[in-house]
Motif scaffolding. Structure first.
Motif, PDB file in Angstrom:
ATOM      1  N   ILE A 162       0.865  -1.174   0.000  1.00  0.00           N
ATOM      2  CA  ILE A 162       0.000   0.000   0.000  1.00  0.00           C
ATOM      3  C   ILE A 162       0.901   1.224   0.000  1.00  0.00           C
ATOM      4  N   LEU A 163       1.057   1.827  -1.143  1.00  0.00           N
ATOM      5  CA  LEU A 163       1.867   3.043  -1.242  1.00  0.00           C
ATOM      6  C   LEU A 163       1.000   4.150  -1.823  1.00  0.00           C
ATOM      7  N   LEU A 164       0.954   5.246  -1.125  1.00  0.00           N
ATOM      8  CA  LEU A 164       0.204   6.393  -1.604  1.00  0.00           C
ATOM      9  C   LEU A 164       1.072   7.196  -2.557  1.00  0.00           C
ATOM     10  N   GLN A 165       0.438   7.953  -3.433  1.00  0.00           N
ATOM     11  CA  GLN A 165       1.198   8.709  -4.429  1.00  0.00           C
ATOM     12  C   GLN A 165       2.049   9.802  -3.802  1.00  0.00           C
ATOM     13  N   ASN A 166       1.607  10.353  -2.686  1.00  0.00           N
ATOM     14  CA  ASN A 166       2.361  11.442  -2.077  1.00  0.00           C
ATOM     15  C   ASN A 166       3.319  10.953  -0.992  1.00  0.00           C
TER      16      ASN A 166
ATOM     17  N   PRO B 114       6.812   9.438   0.155  1.00  0.00           N
ATOM     18  CA  PRO B 114       8.179   9.193  -0.346  1.00  0.00           C
ATOM     19  C   PRO B 114       8.606   7.755  -0.052  1.00  0.00           C
ATOM     20  N   LEU B 115       9.451   7.199  -0.899  1.00  0.00           N
ATOM     21  CA  LEU B 115       9.875   5.810  -0.742  1.00  0.00           C
ATOM     22  C   LEU B 115      10.727   5.600   0.503  1.00  0.00           C
TER      23      LEU B 115
ATOM     24  N   ARG C 236       8.874   1.460   4.016  1.00  0.00           N
ATOM     25  CA  ARG C 236       9.897   0.446   4.314  1.00  0.00           C
ATOM     26  C   ARG C 236       9.283  -0.747   5.037  1.00  0.00           C
ATOM     27  N   LEU C 237       8.404  -0.479   5.989  1.00  0.00           N
ATOM     28  CA  LEU C 237       7.738  -1.561   6.714  1.00  0.00           C
ATOM     29  C   LEU C 237       6.890  -2.407   5.769  1.00  0.00           C
ATOM     30  N   ALA C 238       6.194  -1.767   4.842  1.00  0.00           N
ATOM     31  CA  ALA C 238       5.391  -2.497   3.864  1.00  0.00           C
ATOM     32  C   ALA C 238       6.268  -3.376   2.982  1.00  0.00           C
ATOM     33  N   ALA C 239       7.429  -2.876   2.595  1.00  0.00           N
ATOM     34  CA  ALA C 239       8.342  -3.664   1.763  1.00  0.00           C
ATOM     35  C   ALA C 239       8.896  -4.861   2.537  1.00  0.00           C
TER      36      ALA C 239
END
Length: 51
Positions: free
Chosen positions: A11-15, A17-18, A24-27
């Motif tokens: 779940i990454l939102l467009q706004n 930052p990576l 990082r937790l999601a990855a």
């Protein structure tokens, strides 16, 4: 949301930052989920094929 990340559909939102801690937790959850699912599939395959 954690279950979705765990199955690799992050779940990454467009706004967002990576470098964000949530990203990082999601990855990390996605990688761990992939490893656990792969080991389950390998275990079940070996049991069903009798090896």
């Amino acid at each position: 949301m954690s279950v979705v990340c765990f199955h690799g559909r992050g779940i990454l939102l467009q706004n967002m930052p990576l470098g964000d801690a949530f990203a990082r937790l999601a990855a990390i959850e996605a990688v761990l989920g992939l490893l656990i699912e792969a080991s389950c599939i390998a275990t079940f395959t070996q049991r069903f094929l009798g090896k």
